[in-house]
Design an enzyme around this catalytic site. Sequence first.
Site, PDB file in Angstrom:
ATOM      1  N   SER A 118       0.514 -12.521   7.952  1.00 37.38           N
ATOM      2  CA  SER A 118       0.254 -12.043   6.614  1.00 37.38           C
ATOM      3  C   SER A 118       0.665 -13.692   5.363  1.00 37.38           C
ATOM      4  O   SER A 118      -0.263 -13.121   3.823  1.00 37.38           O
ATOM      5  CB  SER A 118       1.639 -11.431   6.222  1.00 37.38           C
ATOM      6  N   HIS A 139      -5.498  -9.742   9.288  1.00 37.21           N
ATOM      7  CA  HIS A 139      -5.041  -9.469   8.996  1.00 37.21           C
ATOM      8  C   HIS A 139      -4.547  -7.649   8.858  1.00 37.21           C
ATOM      9  O   HIS A 139      -5.509  -7.316   7.859  1.00 37.21           O
ATOM     10  CB  HIS A 139      -4.030  -9.983   7.869  1.00 37.21           C
ATOM     11  N   GLU A 151      -7.762  -7.082   6.377  1.00 34.62           N
ATOM     12  CA  GLU A 151      -8.231  -8.576   5.529  1.00 34.62           C
ATOM     13  C   GLU A 151      -8.473  -9.334   6.243  1.00 34.62           C
ATOM     14  O   GLU A 151      -8.087 -10.227   7.293  1.00 34.62           O
ATOM     15  CB  GLU A 151      -6.814  -9.187   4.426  1.00 34.62           C
ATOM     16  N   ASN A 189      -1.163  -9.636  -0.370  1.00 27.35           N
ATOM     17  CA  ASN A 189       0.533 -10.051  -0.840  1.00 27.35           C
ATOM     18  C   ASN A 189       0.215 -11.233  -1.628  1.00 27.35           C
ATOM     19  O   ASN A 189       1.016 -11.595  -2.255  1.00 27.35           O
ATOM     20  CB  ASN A 189       0.929 -10.627   0.829  1.00 27.35           C
TER      21      ASN A 189
HETATM   22  N1  CAA Z   1       0.510   7.154  14.378  1.00 26.20           N
HETATM   23  C1  CAA Z   1      -0.360   8.154  14.097  1.00 26.20           C
HETATM   24  N2  CAA Z   1       0.039   8.901  12.857  1.00 26.20           N
HETATM   25  C2  CAA Z   1       0.935   8.619  11.902  1.00 26.20           C
HETATM   26  C3  CAA Z   1       1.519   7.074  12.194  1.00 26.20           C
HETATM   27  C4  CAA Z   1       1.449   6.556  12.878  1.00 26.20           C
HETATM   28  N3  CAA Z   1       1.673   4.976  13.727  1.00 26.20           N
HETATM   29  N4  CAA Z   1       2.875   7.322  11.273  1.00 26.20           N
HETATM   30  C5  CAA Z   1       2.383   7.900   9.945  1.00 26.20           C
HETATM   31  N5  CAA Z   1       1.433   9.657  10.856  1.00 26.20           N
HETATM   32  C6  CAA Z   1       1.517  10.954  10.753  1.00 26.20           C
HETATM   33  C7  CAA Z   1       2.417  11.294  10.369  1.00 26.20           C
HETATM   34  O1  CAA Z   1       3.127  11.974  11.531  1.00 26.20           O
HETATM   35  C8  CAA Z   1       1.981  12.150   9.315  1.00 26.20           C
HETATM   36  O2  CAA Z   1       0.670  12.950   9.549  1.00 26.20           O
HETATM   37  P1  CAA Z   1       1.377  14.567   8.686  1.00 26.20           P
HETATM   38  O3  CAA Z   1      -0.323  14.079   7.767  1.00 26.20           O
HETATM   39  O4  CAA Z   1      -0.025  15.621  10.257  1.00 26.20           O
HETATM   40  O5  CAA Z   1       1.841  14.990   9.271  1.00 26.20           O
HETATM   41  C9  CAA Z   1       0.690  11.566   8.401  1.00 26.20           C
HETATM   42  O6  CAA Z   1       0.623  10.140   9.165  1.00 26.20           O
HETATM   43  C10 CAA Z   1       1.854  11.009   7.112  1.00 26.20           C
HETATM   44  O7  CAA Z   1       2.522  10.943   7.368  1.00 26.20           O
HETATM   45  P2  CAA Z   1       4.549  10.795   6.895  1.00 26.20           P
HETATM   46  O8  CAA Z   1       4.068  12.386   6.343  1.00 26.20           O
HETATM   47  O9  CAA Z   1       5.534  10.140   7.664  1.00 26.20           O
HETATM   48  O10 CAA Z   1       4.443  10.591   5.556  1.00 26.20           O
HETATM   49  P3  CAA Z   1       3.166   9.896   4.113  1.00 26.20           P
HETATM   50  O11 CAA Z   1       2.340  10.938   3.959  1.00 26.20           O
HETATM   51  O12 CAA Z   1       3.705   9.040   3.333  1.00 26.20           O
HETATM   52  O13 CAA Z   1       1.926   8.910   5.101  1.00 26.20           O
HETATM   53  C11 CAA Z   1       1.821   6.599   5.132  1.00 26.20           C
HETATM   54  C12 CAA Z   1       3.062   7.232   5.733  1.00 26.20           C
HETATM   55  C13 CAA Z   1       0.504   6.465   5.822  1.00 26.20           C
HETATM   56  C14 CAA Z   1       2.427   5.768   6.272  1.00 26.20           C
HETATM   57  C15 CAA Z   1       1.831   6.165   3.287  1.00 26.20           C
HETATM   58  O14 CAA Z   1       3.229   6.826   3.769  1.00 26.20           O
HETATM   59  C16 CAA Z   1       1.167   4.889   3.228  1.00 26.20           C
HETATM   60  O15 CAA Z   1       0.229   5.037   3.185  1.00 26.20           O
HETATM   61  N6  CAA Z   1       2.808   4.075   3.259  1.00 26.20           N
HETATM   62  C17 CAA Z   1       2.143   2.429   2.225  1.00 26.20           C
HETATM   63  C18 CAA Z   1       2.266   1.653   3.592  1.00 26.20           C
HETATM   64  C19 CAA Z   1       1.871   1.126   2.847  1.00 26.20           C
HETATM   65  O16 CAA Z   1       1.047   0.452   2.072  1.00 26.20           O
HETATM   66  N7  CAA Z   1       1.304  -0.689   4.006  1.00 26.20           N
HETATM   67  C20 CAA Z   1       0.320  -1.292   3.504  1.00 26.20           C
HETATM   68  C21 CAA Z   1       2.328  -2.639   4.079  1.00 26.20           C
HETATM   69  S1  CAA Z   1       2.220  -4.519   3.634  1.00 26.20           S
HETATM   70  C22 CAA Z   1       1.536  -4.602   5.438  1.00 26.20           C
HETATM   71  O17 CAA Z   1       1.033  -4.429   6.035  1.00 26.20           O
HETATM   72  C23 CAA Z   1       0.999  -6.086   5.062  1.00 26.20           C
HETATM   73  C24 CAA Z   1       1.906  -7.170   5.189  1.00 26.20           C
HETATM   74  O18 CAA Z   1       1.307  -8.635   5.097  1.00 26.20           O
HETATM   75  C25 CAA Z   1       2.948  -6.940   4.515  1.00 26.20           C
END
Ligand code: CAA
Length: 281
Positions: A118, A139, A151, A189
């Site tokens: 990252s 990434h 990325e 990031n």
């Molecule tokens: N595999 C399959 N399905 C999954 C899953 C997975 N790993 N994780 C969640 N789901 C499914 C859930 O079961 C749920 O299904 P339904 O719609 O049927 O209920 C659906 O996805 C939505 O999940 P949630 O209801 O739990 O929650 P949500 O609507 O908030 O969605 C999320 C979850 C997609 C994670 C959303 O909250 C989101 O987009 N969050 C931001 C994530 C983000 O910013 N990620 C980047 C982080 S930074 C990074 O990764 C890089 C770094 O270098 C730090």
Amino acid sequence: MIKTVGVVGAGTMGNGIAQVFAQSGFDVCLVDVAPVMLDRARATMEKSLAKFVEKGTLSAADRDAALGRLSTATAIDRLATADYVVEAIVENIDAKRSLFASLDAITRPDVILSSNTSSISITTLGAATRRPDKVLGMHFMNPVPLMTLVEMIRGQQTSPDSMRIASELCVTLGKTPVEAADYPGFIANRILMPMINEAIFAVMEGVGTPDAIDTVMKLGMNHPMGPLTLADFIGLDVCLAILNVLHDGLGDPKYRPCPLLRRMVAAGQLGRKSGQGFYSY
Ligand code: CAA
């Protein structure tokens, strides 16, 4: 032609990456020194694939086929037959450099070696090999099976050909590749972490409670998660490590990690994975 993909590191990111490759028809060998991590990775993948089957976006037969394409190993020698490698081990520059040197010795010379880092310099990882033209950043975002961005980081010596092959691979995975230059934090990031850091300063200064800050960003800016929920999700130790990379690498005090973040990490409050961060889990 890329048929077999090696993924090194079976943590959150590694198992998600292995899953999307297996789902897209590649044979995947997931390598981790700890057998318990490999068992956990397979269980996580089964759970994620089951959710897709439940939602009707994946058939049970395709789920079984994807799991059938996954093999695991504790020794990286198994990657001698890999056509492409993604590294997703701990965010530690010495560990990564040493792994890249080993991968360079084990894999065929034409194989692209990518890193899911990252924030660690791709150029530095390339310099640990005899093929810096074939070392690049790939990434993925967490959760990997759901997030469509990858990325793509071009190191100082990465060839346009390697970038093209890796970007095409992302498209095959159903992801959207976006290219970034090899500067600390790349694009994601460089922009995300100062926002999270600022949210933590706002908690520390009593501008708002964690819940108020997250609600403002969710309802006011339509972010799916507020910055503090997201920080807990990413891991506060990971956020601190990335902020340190930005601060050291860019030398601008605006990237200094918030003292509250340092204090929480020192206390072992790392977010969701430790059960306590800005929220309790
Ligand atoms: N595999 C399959 N399905 C999954 C899953 C997975 N790993 N994780 C969640 N789901 C499914 C859930 O079961 C749920 O299904 P339904 O719609 O049927 O209920 C659906 O996805 C939505 O999940 P949630 O209801 O739990 O929650 P949500 O609507 O908030 O969605 C999320 C979850 C997609 C994670 C959303 O909250 C989101 O987009 N969050 C931001 C994530 C983000 O910013 N990620 C980047 C982080 S930074 C990074 O990764 C890089 C770094 O270098 C730090």
